[in-house]
Motif scaffolding. Structure first.
Motif, PDB file in Angstrom:
ATOM      1  N   ALA A  58       0.862  -1.340  -0.340  1.00 55.87           N
ATOM      2  CA  ALA A  58      -0.038  -0.073   0.262  1.00 55.87           C
ATOM      3  C   ALA A  58       0.744   1.504   0.202  1.00 55.87           C
ATOM      4  O   ALA A  58       0.313   2.742  -1.039  1.00 55.87           O
ATOM      5  N   ASP A  77       0.062   2.515  -3.470  1.00 54.55           N
ATOM      6  CA  ASP A  77      -1.493   3.305  -3.455  1.00 54.55           C
ATOM      7  C   ASP A  77      -1.454   4.779  -4.454  1.00 54.55           C
ATOM      8  O   ASP A  77      -0.279   5.302  -4.372  1.00 54.55           O
ATOM      9  N   THR A  90      -4.730  -3.866   2.304  1.00 61.85           N
ATOM     10  CA  THR A  90      -4.945  -3.033   1.019  1.00 61.85           C
ATOM     11  C   THR A  90      -5.918  -2.585   0.620  1.00 61.85           C
ATOM     12  O   THR A  90      -6.585  -1.900  -0.238  1.00 61.85           O
TER      13      THR A  90
END
Ligand code: GYE
Length: 329
Positions: free
Chosen positions: A160, A164, A193
């Motif tokens: 993440a 992300d 996530t």
């Protein structure tokens, strides 16, 4: 002639002494005086999952070392080739043999209620190591292992943090279907996530083996090719198998496809230090000593904790390069 007979008598004498020492132990008497003996060995039947990975090899070694004769154990070892039915049969056989305690590294979470009840009815304590079971914890004495959900979460957090906001595509190599290690790692990873813009293209089991990882990754590459940005493998071995598939597809692992795995065994850490893996969450396989302590305490009738969790760390490429030589497994 005389000498021979004398030697024979002396040998018999020693044997008799040794046997007396053992019998003393059985009677539960702390009768000293038998010279060398000490207590009787504790007979332990250990039902291992199989030999699917580097982690498993290190775990088996740790268990065999801890449950040695010098430490007071007579270990009966069996590995079930990752077949749940075979493992349950093995536990039944330990019950029939009347061992003092049974240790299980359960392949899957479900399906243990009946045999655990049988062990309990036979008065044989069961200690679980490594993975967990869904059966009631009244049916076993204790469990020692790792926080698999946290491991998955740590891996997911790394993904993440890194991906992300980039709309990255992810594939997942799952561990053995129905094992607590695979289930909990998946849960932890998904929670870390969740809410990101990372897309899971595919997620399939590679059964915690190199071969499985390679085959499943080949399939992923055929289907999604260079669209894959990240691979999360539930263990190092599947990630190592995937390396072959990625290279054969003409892609560079660690760069074209970034790879995060769990375990931190020697080969995995080497791939990380070499830049082919990008992040590893540790899963400590050295559970033998703690398991042996628990068995001793339980057999002696002492109270023990129901759960013992061993702490894990995680490693970047730089950290792996630093610690590689000092890793014990
Ligand atoms: O991660 C994997 C092994 O249950 C923690 O099983 C264990 C897992 C480990 O085969 O490599």
């Amino acid at each position: 002639m005389n000498r021979r007979i004398l030697a024979g008598v002396a040998l018999l004498g020693t044997l008799a002494l040794a046997t007396t020492g053992c019998a003393g132990g059985t009677d539960g008497g702390g009768n000293a005086g038998s010279g060398g003996g000490g207590d009787e060995l504790i007979t332990v039947g250990f039902a291992q999952t199989g030999s699917e990975s580097g982690w498993r090899a290190a775990n088996t070694e740790s268990m065999k070392e801890a449950f040695s004769e010098e430490n007071g154990f007579d270990l009966i070892f069996n590995a079930a080739d990752n077949k749940q039915e075979a493992q349950i049969q093995q536990v039944r056989s330990y019950i029939n043999q009347g061992v003092d305690a049974i240790v299980i590294a359960p392949i899957t979470v479900d399906g243990w209620d009946d045999v655990l009840k049988e062990a309990q009815d036979a008065g044989i304590p069961v200690i679980l190591e490594d993975r967990t079971v869904s059966a009631s914890d009244d049916l076993y004495a204790s469990w020692v292992g790792l926080d698999f959900e946290k491991e998955g979460e740590t891996a997911g957090q790394w993904v993440a943090d890194k991906f992300d906001g980039q709309g990255a595509n992810l594939v997942i190599l799952e561990g053995t279907t129905g094992s607590s290690a695979a289930l909990d790692r998946a849960t932890g990873f998904a929670s870390a996530t969740e809410g990101t813009d990372i897309t899971v293209l595919d997620s399939q089991t590679g059964d915690f083996t190199r071969d499985g990882g390679k085959k499943v990754m080949e399939g992923f590459l055929q289907k999604y090719g260079a669209d894959i940005d990240v691979l999360f493998a539930h263990n190092d071995d599947m990630g190592l198998g995937a390396l072959d598939a990625i290279k054969a597809a003409g892609l560079t692992p660690g760069t074209d496809i970034q790879i995060v795995t769990i375990d931190a065994v020697k080969d995995g850490m080497t791939a990380l230090a070499n830049g082919e893996f990008n992040f590893i969450v540790e899963c400590n396989p050295l559970l033998g000593e703690r398991a042996a302590e628990l068995v001793k305490a339980v057999v002696a009738g002492e109270e023990v904790d129901k759960r013992t969790i061993v702490e894990d760390q995680s490693f970047t490429q730089e950290q792996a390069a630093e610690v590689l030589d000092s890793r014990p497994y």
